[in-house]
Design an enzyme around this catalytic site. Sequence first.
Site, short mmCIF file in Angstrom:
data_model
loop_
_atom_site.label_atom_id
_atom_site.label_comp_id
_atom_site.label_asym_id
_atom_site.label_seq_id
_atom_site.Cartn_x
_atom_site.Cartn_y
_atom_site.Cartn_z
N SER A 21 -17.89 20.33 13.88
CA SER A 21 -17.20 19.92 15.11
C SER A 21 -18.16 19.98 16.27
O SER A 21 -18.71 21.05 16.58
CB SER A 21 -16.02 20.85 15.38
OG SER A 21 -15.62 20.70 16.74
N HIS A 46 -17.11 15.73 13.19
CA HIS A 46 -15.74 15.94 13.68
C HIS A 46 -15.74 15.94 15.21
O HIS A 46 -16.48 16.70 15.84
CB HIS A 46 -15.24 17.28 13.14
CG HIS A 46 -13.82 17.61 13.43
ND1 HIS A 46 -12.75 17.13 12.69
CD2 HIS A 46 -13.27 18.40 14.39
CE1 HIS A 46 -11.61 17.62 13.17
NE2 HIS A 46 -11.89 18.40 14.20
N ASP A 48 -13.48 16.47 18.51
CA ASP A 48 -12.25 17.08 19.01
C ASP A 48 -11.90 16.53 20.39
O ASP A 48 -12.63 16.78 21.36
CB ASP A 48 -12.40 18.60 19.08
CG ASP A 48 -12.29 19.24 17.71
OD1 ASP A 48 -11.32 18.94 16.99
OD2 ASP A 48 -13.18 20.04 17.36
N MET A 50 -9.36 16.55 23.44
CA MET A 50 -8.31 17.38 24.04
C MET A 50 -8.00 16.87 25.45
O MET A 50 -8.91 16.50 26.19
CB MET A 50 -8.78 18.84 24.12
CG MET A 50 -9.22 19.39 22.77
SD MET A 50 -9.62 21.14 22.90
CE MET A 50 -10.28 21.46 21.26
N HIS A 79 -10.31 13.87 15.85
CA HIS A 79 -9.11 14.71 15.84
C HIS A 79 -8.49 14.64 17.24
O HIS A 79 -9.01 15.24 18.18
CB HIS A 79 -9.53 16.14 15.47
CG HIS A 79 -8.44 17.15 15.54
ND1 HIS A 79 -8.67 18.50 15.44
CD2 HIS A 79 -7.09 17.02 15.71
CE1 HIS A 79 -7.53 19.17 15.53
NE2 HIS A 79 -6.56 18.29 15.71
N MET A 81 -6.06 15.63 19.92
CA MET A 81 -5.11 16.65 20.41
C MET A 81 -4.63 16.15 21.76
O MET A 81 -5.02 16.68 22.82
CB MET A 81 -5.80 18.02 20.49
CG MET A 81 -6.04 18.63 19.12
SD MET A 81 -7.32 19.90 19.11
CE MET A 81 -8.78 18.88 18.92
N MET A 150 -4.33 22.98 10.33
CA MET A 150 -4.96 23.81 11.37
C MET A 150 -4.86 25.28 10.95
O MET A 150 -3.78 25.78 10.66
CB MET A 150 -4.26 23.63 12.71
CG MET A 150 -4.42 22.26 13.35
SD MET A 150 -6.12 21.74 13.64
CE MET A 150 -6.70 23.00 14.78
N GLY A 155 -7.01 23.81 20.45
CA GLY A 155 -7.37 23.88 21.87
C GLY A 155 -8.72 24.48 22.16
O GLY A 155 -9.33 24.14 23.17
N PHE A 156 -9.20 25.32 21.26
CA PHE A 156 -10.47 26.00 21.55
C PHE A 156 -11.25 26.23 20.26
O PHE A 156 -10.65 26.48 19.20
CB PHE A 156 -10.22 27.36 22.21
CG PHE A 156 -9.46 27.23 23.51
CD1 PHE A 156 -10.12 26.90 24.69
CD2 PHE A 156 -8.09 27.39 23.53
CE1 PHE A 156 -9.41 26.74 25.87
CE2 PHE A 156 -7.37 27.24 24.71
CZ PHE A 156 -8.04 26.91 25.89
N GLY A 157 -12.57 26.18 20.37
CA GLY A 157 -13.42 26.59 19.26
C GLY A 157 -13.56 28.11 19.27
O GLY A 157 -13.15 28.79 20.22
N GLY A 158 -14.10 28.64 18.21
CA GLY A 158 -14.45 30.05 18.16
C GLY A 158 -13.29 31.01 17.95
O GLY A 158 -13.45 32.21 18.17
N ASP A 192 -9.25 23.19 9.52
CA ASP A 192 -9.94 23.21 10.82
C ASP A 192 -9.58 24.48 11.57
O ASP A 192 -8.42 24.71 11.91
CB ASP A 192 -9.49 21.97 11.62
CG ASP A 192 -10.23 21.81 12.93
OD1 ASP A 192 -11.13 22.61 13.24
OD2 ASP A 192 -9.90 20.85 13.66
N GLY A 214 -17.16 24.48 13.60
CA GLY A 214 -17.82 24.29 14.90
C GLY A 214 -18.76 25.42 15.21
O GLY A 214 -19.98 25.32 15.02
C1 DX5 Z 1 -9.68 23.48 17.60
C2 DX5 Z 1 -10.53 22.34 17.08
C3 DX5 Z 1 -11.53 22.74 16.07
C4 DX5 Z 1 -12.56 23.69 16.56
C5 DX5 Z 1 -13.14 24.41 15.40
O1 DX5 Z 1 -8.66 22.99 18.39
O2 DX5 Z 1 -9.69 21.37 16.48
O3 DX5 Z 1 -12.14 21.60 15.49
O4 DX5 Z 1 -13.60 23.07 17.25
O5 DX5 Z 1 -13.99 25.36 15.91
P1 DX5 Z 1 -14.38 26.66 15.13
O6 DX5 Z 1 -15.00 26.24 13.84
O7 DX5 Z 1 -15.32 27.35 16.05
O8 DX5 Z 1 -13.10 27.42 14.90
ZN ZN Z 2 -10.62 19.72 15.25
#
Ligand code: DX5
Ligand code: ZN
Length: 242
Positions: A21, A46, A48, A50, A79, A81, A150, A155-158, A192, A214
């Site tokens: 991602s 990928h 994302d 948002m 993806h 969102m 999911m 909404g957020f990575g990490g 994801d 990601g």
């Molecule tokens: C979350 C995103 C994911 C996210 C994954 O809303 O859809 O794609 O970037 O990030 P990691 O791998 O850091 O959880």
């Molecule tokens: Zn995603």
Amino acid sequence: MPSPTPNIMSTQPASTRITPSILSADFARLGEEVRNVVAAGADWIHVDVMDNHYVPNLTIGPMVCSAIRPHVSVPIDVHLMVEPVDDLVPMFAKAGADYISFHPDASRHVDRTLSLIRENGCKAGLVFNPATPLSYLDYVMDKIDLVLIMSVNPGFGGQSFIPAALAKLREARARIDAWTQAGGQEIVLQVDGGVKIDNIAEIRRAGADTFVAGSAIFGKPDYAGIIKSMREQIAIGETTAI
Ligand code: DX5
Ligand code: ZN
């Protein structure tokens, strides 16, 4: 469920894929980042999207997808969102997306949105938040090329992997296998959120075949080393049957 009809669009091999991602990439060097991660062994990219409406975060639109498209030849997996969904579908198709996935709770007419994605020449994906029921699949299996489970709230990575996603993956795998064994088209099962080297084996064991990652990859010094370790763990997950 509708009866399966053979789908000539389906070209997915029965294999596994890693799709980094770009949410965790260096946005100031996106072209270089996607080239490097594909050179390191990534199968897809990928993206994302948002909108600060369906999810609290605000990221990127079709112009960024267009900008990275010439840098890689692998599939781009968008993806969405966003809410509503439909207006963005032709824009991302034009921007070079191969797969476009959306959340059914963000579209007023899910069946129509799935058809719209295919009419625009892309493969269609349906995304399930941790509390979204898989029963959305009951009447649209023939219109789906990808199911995305999911394993975090979007909404957020990490974020950390939510363990209940494993049972949901098993249920989605059973639905997909029953469908394809009855003659339906192949459907990718993607996961994801919070996917790491140390949990990807059990995620594979639960039935996922396509892994978004990601923060486990971008921002780290050795993309190739991480992707190689992920593949080794995926293979371990395969030796201990689903
Ligand atoms: C979350 C995103 C994911 C996210 C994954 O809303 O859809 O794609 O970037 O990030 P990691 O791998 O850091 O959880
Ligand atoms: Zn995603």
